[in-house]
Enzyme design. Structure first.
Site, PDB file in Angstrom:
ATOM      1  N   HIS A   1       0.838  -1.207   0.000  1.00  0.00           N
ATOM      2  CA  HIS A   1       0.000   0.000   0.000  1.00  0.00           C
ATOM      3  C   HIS A   1       0.869   1.252   0.000  1.00  0.00           C
ATOM      4  CE1 HIS A   1      -3.544  -2.389   2.005  1.00  0.00           C
ATOM      5  NE2 HIS A   1      -3.300  -2.759   0.762  1.00  0.00           N
ATOM      6  N   SER A   2       1.872   1.293  -0.859  1.00  0.00           N
ATOM      7  CA  SER A   2       2.781   2.443  -0.922  1.00  0.00           C
ATOM      8  C   SER A   2       2.020   3.706  -1.323  1.00  0.00           C
ATOM      9  CB  SER A   2       3.888   2.171  -1.944  1.00  0.00           C
ATOM     10  OG  SER A   2       4.626   1.020  -1.610  1.00  0.00           O
TER      11      SER A   2
END
Length: 611
Positions: A543-544
């Site tokens: 989930h950058s």
């Protein structure tokens, strides 16, 4: 019109979209559909995903995490001393459709407070609701007022669910204080458990952004203005003397063009001009790298990397953020139809299952989840640093969960190291981590290594670590209170000292969750064992975000509220790079929304239609 691996020599376009991920495909599809006279080019580093079995069948999503995967980019991070000197790898979408093509396909939405906290005109939850509704055709039982029913993305259970597992997990959650909610994706419900839907059509086809927004236009014969160049990497954005973006420089991706590999970057760069706009949509790791190679970034970092400065933008590549994730496997009494272990281990022939159109191929084996807050009794046991953070940021904000618990119905680990059976590997991730990292280039070439600091567990007071310790204990109590629980997979749990009351156990068919009274007792050395195990195992949630955040320039922002990159003209960012504060959900839904909102902004600026 077409999907190319080599760009036609005579092609000229109005808009270039650098990156064909979740948001990029949304933008491309919306722009191409809005005006047949507007020529749009998507440049994607990965391959075409059309009808790829591992993409279209959600049950096969673990294929994308295999080291040999051709659909995933594996970004190597710097050594992390606080994570037992590991170099964690961060996977990201490396195929047309990006993360939406390879992720867990979990349909989760954030909280109302999340978007409101972005504090940017046009980006509050109420203002964004039309875009959330616009993107989806919802087949669930949530409030129709907050869901859409005419969108391009189907939201359903994919035609398959292990109903008994869902019921028993919900029962276990109820027993530890989490009530049932019909819909945890309505922006307001919290501190509850619910069955979860997925990005899947009712007949079990993954709903990635390429198959929903791009491929239909490429095949309907009505959109010759849409072009997609795959297997090609964007090196940098080109600017004129006024600092206006005029096009991009690109090279064939040597991963898919081995004949050009002997050259430093695979091949001499080519260029293409954009008559109206360049849009970066290469993801929270790829986008800041392109900006820095283009001369947009912190001047000291660019000077060190040997890149001429175009615009000093210290926010680029800073404030890297991710959810912190760990899986805790358990043994179960479930049947082969209630987990995905048979497919993972090859006990079910996947090709035969596809040919026979088995419904379970539309299943992502994630049936239920909890948005979790601690009870008053839990908070009373928090250490001072965690208690202070709770009191400051959560106690008076009931819409903010502390952690996310997700039931993943398979063994996540080496199946050869465990006896055949049916396992679950619940995932716990931190909703709003305090830790931050960064990602920067170290040279002008795409072959130069990245300076990528993941940053997990670097916050003051170890609040993120202590949050995960609490989550491990709380969720372990939930699991003990399910009827299918048969004990922990000890090799993947903390190494508790001999004689510990918290030691891992195995239980037999006589397990009766209704007879469990009280919680496991943990001594100080047990807490240290949990902390050490977390340092050795915690990692990315894929989930950058936040590396070119939407915020005022003086507050470290990289783009403004209209997604314009500071310091230059004719250049926008439309992907998760722009997220200024984290969201309590898997990030695919936010990426879809950012694509819809970004497309709307661009269409308005180009005079292409109405929302």
């Amino acid at each position: 019109m077409g999907i190319y691996t080599r760009l036609p020599a005579d092609l000229e376009v109005d808009v270039i979209i650098a990156g064909g991920g979740t948001a990029g495909c949304v933008v491309a599809g919306r722009l191409a559909e809005a005006d047949p006279n507007l020529s749009v080019l998507v440049i994607e580093g990965g391959q075409d995903n059309y009808d790829n079995p591992s993409v279209v069948h959600p049950a096969l999503f673990l294929d994308h995490l295999a080291p040999t995967s051709k659909t995933t980019i594996f970004y190597q991070t710097n050594k992390q001393p606080q994570l037992a000197d590991r170099n964690p790898v961060v996977p990201a979408g490396g195929v047309l459709g990006g993360g939406s093509s390879i992720n867990f396909a979990m349909y989760t939405r954030a909280q109302r407070e999340d978007y409101d906290s972005w504090d940017t005109p046009g980006w509050s939850t109420n203002e964004l609701l039309p875009f959330f509704k616009k993107l989806e055709t919802y087949h669930g039982q949530g409030d129709p007022a907050v869901h859409g029913f005419e969108g391009l993305v189907q939201i359903s259970d994919g035609g398959y669910r292990a109903h008994r597992v869902t019921r028993e997990y919900i029962t276990g959650a109820n027993k530890v204080g989490y009530p049932f909610a019909h819909d945890l994706c309505d922006f307001d419900s919290n501190n509850a458990v619910a069955p979860f839907l997925r990005y899947s059509s009712p007949d079990g086809q993954r709903q990635d952004s390429a198959h929903c927004y791009v491929h239909p236009l490429m095949r309907d014969g009505k959109h010759p203005n849409l072009h997609v160049l795959v297997e090609t990497q964007v090196v940098r954005v080109l600017f004129d003397d006024t600092k206006r973006a005029t096009g991009v420089e690109f090279i064939p991706n040597p991963k898919f063009h081995p004949t050009v590999a002997p050259l430093k970057d695979g091949a001499p760069p080519q260029t293409i001009r954009a008559r109206k706009l360049v849009v970066l949509s290469a993801g929270a790791i790829g986008t800041p790298n392109i900006l820095e190679r283009s001369g947009v970034g912190a001047k000291d970092i660019l000077a060190k990397a040997g890149v001429p400065l175009v615009a000093d933008a210290p926010g680029v590549g800073a404030s890297y953020e991710d959810h912190h994730l760990v899986f805790w496997p358990y043994k179960t009494s479930l049947t082969p139809d209630e987990t995905n272990d048979a497919i993972v281990t090859g006990r079910i022939d996947r090709n035969l299952a596809i040919a026979e159109k088995k419904r379970r191929m539309g299943w992502n084996f994630v049936d239920a989840a909890v948005k979790a807050r601690p009870s008053d009794r839990d908070v009373a046991k928090f250490d001072p640093a965690l208690k202070a953070a709770w009191d400051r940021d959560f106690a008076n904000n009931p819409g903010r969960p502390l952690l996310f618990f997700t039931l993943v119905q398979t063994l996540l680990g080496d199946p050869s190291a465990h006896p055949p059976g049916q396992y679950v590997s619940p995932a716990i991730y931190t909703a709003y981590p305090y830790s931050r990292g960064h990602v920067h280039i170290t040279g002008p070439s795409m072959s130069d290594p990245l300076d990528f600091d993941l940053g997990i567990f670097t916050d003051a007071g170890d609040v993120d670590l202590k949050t995960q310790v609490w989550g491990y204990k709380k969720h372990r109590e939930l699991m003990r209170r399910t009827a299918f629980y048969r004990g922990e997979v000890a090799a993947s749990h903390p190494k508790f000292p001999a004689g510990s009351r918290a030691a891992c156990v195995e239980v037999g068919e006589e397990h009766d969750p209704d007879k469990i009274v009280g919680d496991i007792e943990y001594a100080a050395e047990d807490d240290r064992a949990i902390e050490q195990c977390l340092r050795e195992t915690i990692g990315t949630c894929w989930h950058s975000l936040g590396t070119v955040k939407m915020a005022p320039f003086e507050k470290g922002g990289g783009v403004d509220g209209d997604l314009n990159v500071y310091g230059v003209q004719g250049l926008k960012v439309v992907d998760l790079s722009i997220v200024p504060k984290n969201v309590a959900a898997n990030t695919c839904n936010t990426a879809y929304m950012v694509g819809e909102k970004g497309a709307d902004i661009i269409m308005r600026e180009l005079g292409l239609g109405k929302k």
